[in-house]
Scaffold this active site. Structure first.
Site, PDB file in Angstrom:
ATOM      1  N   GLU A 219      62.061  60.553  16.558  1.00 54.11           N
ATOM      2  CA  GLU A 219      61.078  61.496  17.086  1.00 54.11           C
ATOM      3  C   GLU A 219      61.300  62.906  16.555  1.00 54.11           C
ATOM      4  O   GLU A 219      60.356  63.611  16.219  1.00 54.11           O
ATOM      5  CB  GLU A 219      61.084  61.501  18.615  1.00 54.11           C
ATOM      6  CG  GLU A 219      60.516  60.239  19.253  1.00 54.11           C
ATOM      7  CD  GLU A 219      59.097  59.928  18.821  1.00 54.11           C
ATOM      8  OE1 GLU A 219      58.363  60.851  18.437  1.00 54.11           O
ATOM      9  OE2 GLU A 219      58.714  58.746  18.860  1.00 54.11           O
TER      10      GLU A 219
ATOM     11  N   GLN B  32      55.812  66.941  13.262  1.00 46.54           N
ATOM     12  CA  GLN B  32      55.045  67.591  12.197  1.00 46.54           C
ATOM     13  C   GLN B  32      55.351  67.029  10.808  1.00 46.54           C
ATOM     14  O   GLN B  32      55.192  67.711   9.801  1.00 46.54           O
ATOM     15  CB  GLN B  32      55.322  69.111  12.193  1.00 46.54           C
ATOM     16  CG  GLN B  32      54.839  69.796  13.435  1.00 46.54           C
ATOM     17  CD  GLN B  32      53.332  69.887  13.476  1.00 46.54           C
ATOM     18  OE1 GLN B  32      52.732  70.680  12.786  1.00 46.54           O
ATOM     19  NE2 GLN B  32      52.712  69.064  14.297  1.00 46.54           N
TER      20      GLN B  32
ATOM     21  N   TYR C 268      56.129  66.364  24.548  1.00 48.26           N
ATOM     22  CA  TYR C 268      55.736  65.175  23.803  1.00 48.26           C
ATOM     23  C   TYR C 268      56.947  64.257  23.549  1.00 48.26           C
ATOM     24  O   TYR C 268      56.915  63.059  23.844  1.00 48.26           O
ATOM     25  CB  TYR C 268      55.075  65.542  22.445  1.00 48.26           C
ATOM     26  CG  TYR C 268      55.181  64.374  21.515  1.00 48.26           C
ATOM     27  CD1 TYR C 268      54.336  63.284  21.676  1.00 48.26           C
ATOM     28  CD2 TYR C 268      56.220  64.288  20.579  1.00 48.26           C
ATOM     29  CE1 TYR C 268      54.485  62.150  20.900  1.00 48.26           C
ATOM     30  CE2 TYR C 268      56.375  63.162  19.804  1.00 48.26           C
ATOM     31  CZ  TYR C 268      55.511  62.097  19.969  1.00 48.26           C
ATOM     32  OH  TYR C 268      55.682  60.974  19.229  1.00 48.26           O
TER      33      TYR C 268
ATOM     34  N   ASP D 159      50.209  64.018  21.210  1.00 51.23           N
ATOM     35  CA  ASP D 159      50.536  64.602  19.911  1.00 51.23           C
ATOM     36  C   ASP D 159      49.220  64.785  19.170  1.00 51.23           C
ATOM     37  O   ASP D 159      48.146  64.625  19.754  1.00 51.23           O
ATOM     38  CB  ASP D 159      51.508  63.691  19.142  1.00 51.23           C
ATOM     39  CG  ASP D 159      50.827  62.430  18.659  1.00 51.23           C
ATOM     40  OD1 ASP D 159      49.780  62.069  19.222  1.00 51.23           O
ATOM     41  OD2 ASP D 159      51.325  61.810  17.713  1.00 51.23           O
TER      42      ASP D 159
ATOM     43  N   GLU E 213      52.553  54.322  22.240  1.00 53.38           N
ATOM     44  CA  GLU E 213      52.697  54.103  20.809  1.00 53.38           C
ATOM     45  C   GLU E 213      51.380  53.587  20.215  1.00 53.38           C
ATOM     46  O   GLU E 213      51.021  53.935  19.088  1.00 53.38           O
ATOM     47  CB  GLU E 213      53.843  53.117  20.540  1.00 53.38           C
ATOM     48  CG  GLU E 213      54.575  53.436  19.267  1.00 53.38           C
ATOM     49  CD  GLU E 213      55.814  52.583  19.087  1.00 53.38           C
ATOM     50  OE1 GLU E 213      56.073  51.697  19.919  1.00 53.38           O
ATOM     51  OE2 GLU E 213      56.523  52.813  18.101  1.00 53.38           O
TER      52      GLU E 213
END
Length: 355
Positions: A44, A49, A127, A145, A190
């Site tokens: 993660e 980004q 997040y 996200d 997910e």
DNA sequence: AAAACGTGGCA
DNA sequence: TTGCCAAGTTT
């Protein structure tokens, strides 16, 4: 169109995910199995980004070197940074290291299970905490996200600016509703991201293959291409860098370390002068490095999100005393395992591909 | 709370 | 070539 039922939406996304799920290094064979929280933490942080394809190249190397949270906590800070070389947003490496140390020292090595505890770890925001809590501990914690935001804004044909605080509040509430209605919180979360990554993509969404097309207001209005409204591009500032490559008779190269914070924080580099408005003048550059002469060998530009960086590279021969103070000599072998930014890798290890 | 923080691939 | 974008967090 009535507002989509969270129940039907959640189940449709979960069912789709179980079929469409990509095989990724940090995903176990069984989609509903509890995940190793340490592996979640590493993946993660790497994925913040950062595109999946970039992380695929790094995850296994990293977890092979640091297989447990204890081994990471005990690691040398610079080795962690070196394994992050080329991934960008280097602060994450430091934060990940700090998070591992916090789990070992503040939680006796037992990974915290509550979203609030997880979010208290360095580098872990709402997040990432929700993601770990739902995938590793089956917590009904929501996640939002970039993927999830895009999916939800399209489902509701919502054109409000994505970063606005009231929009964010709405998105988190919708994500919470969905995870509450899910069979497996981790699978729903997910699946929502996977839907955004594979089907509900930014440019040309594959609505014909979308499991929730029937519930999608944007699709019904034919507005899926124009939602969400794009964010304003970041303003780019100029940065002028003069880097000096100094090689001694044994082929060693002179390096210095950048300050721990800011751009490329904590990374090594060839001795480099930076300026916001213009390149350094030759005499002051010579005086600064302590060289008698400099030969310009290379120039190139490097882009980041907020900067356009122009590099000039100079060559000179070693002068007595150059390796003292903040500077040190490194062999080519040592350079290979040093934390370097992409432009500095280009300067210090020319001809070597990123690896 | 706005700004800073990297990189490589793709249109 | 230029701009856009990707599993956000910190200060």
């Amino acid at each position: 169109m009535p507002p989509p039922s969270p129940r039907r939406l959640a189940r449709a996304i979960e069912a789709w995910f179980l079929k469409a799920r990509r095989d990724l290094p940090w995903r176990p064979a069984d989609p509903a199995a509890a995940r190793d929280p340490y592996h979640c933490l590493v993946s993660e942080l790497m994925l913040q980004q950062t595109q999946v394809s970039r992380v695929i190249e790094r995850f296994e190397t990293f977890t092979a070197r640091f297989p447990t949270i204890e081994s990471l906590a005990a690691a040398d800070a610079h080795e962690v940074l070196a394994l992050w070389s080329g991934l960008g947003y280097y602060r994450r490496a430091r934060l990940l290291h700090a998070a591992a140390k916090a789990v070992v020292s503040e939680h006796a090595g037992e990974f915290p299970t509550q979203p609030e505890q997880i979010q208290a770890l360095p580098g872990v925001g709402r997040y990432t905490a929700g993601s770990i809590a739902s995938m590793a501990f089956h917590a009904r914690a929501p996640i939002v996200d970039g993927n999830v935001a895009r999916v939800l804004l399209r489902l509701h044909a919502d054109g409000s600016p994505q970063t606005a605080s009231n929009t964010q509040k709405r998105l988190w509430a919708q994500a919470q509703e969905l995870v509450n209605a899910a069979e497996h919180p981790g699978v729903l979360n997910e699946g929502l991201m996977e839907l955004g990554a594979l089907i509900c993509t930014p440019r040309s969404p594959a609505c014909d293959r979308c499991p929730v097309r029937a519930h999608c207001a944007a699709h019904a209005q034919g507005r899926q291409h124009e939602l969400p409204t794009p964010k304003a591009p970041a303003v780019q500032r100029e940065l002028f860098c003069d880097a000096v490559r100094v090689r001694d008779a044994r082929g060693r190269v002179l390096v210095e370390r950048r300050p721990d914070s800011g751009l490329w924080g904590g990374l090594y580099q060839a001795p480099t002068r930076e300026s916001a408005d213009r390149h350094a003048r030759l005499p002051e550059l010579r005086a600064w490095i302590g060289a008698e002469s400099l030969d310009r060998s290379q120039r190139f530009t490097h882009q980041t999100t907020h900067r356009r960086v122009s590099f000039r590279v100079w060559e000179t021969s070693p002068v007595r005393g150059m390796g003292s103070g903040e500077r040190a000599w490194k062999s080519r072998l040592q350079l290979g395992s040093l934390a370097l930014s992409t432009p500095q890798r280009r300067i210090l290890l020319p001809g070597l591909s990123l690896a």
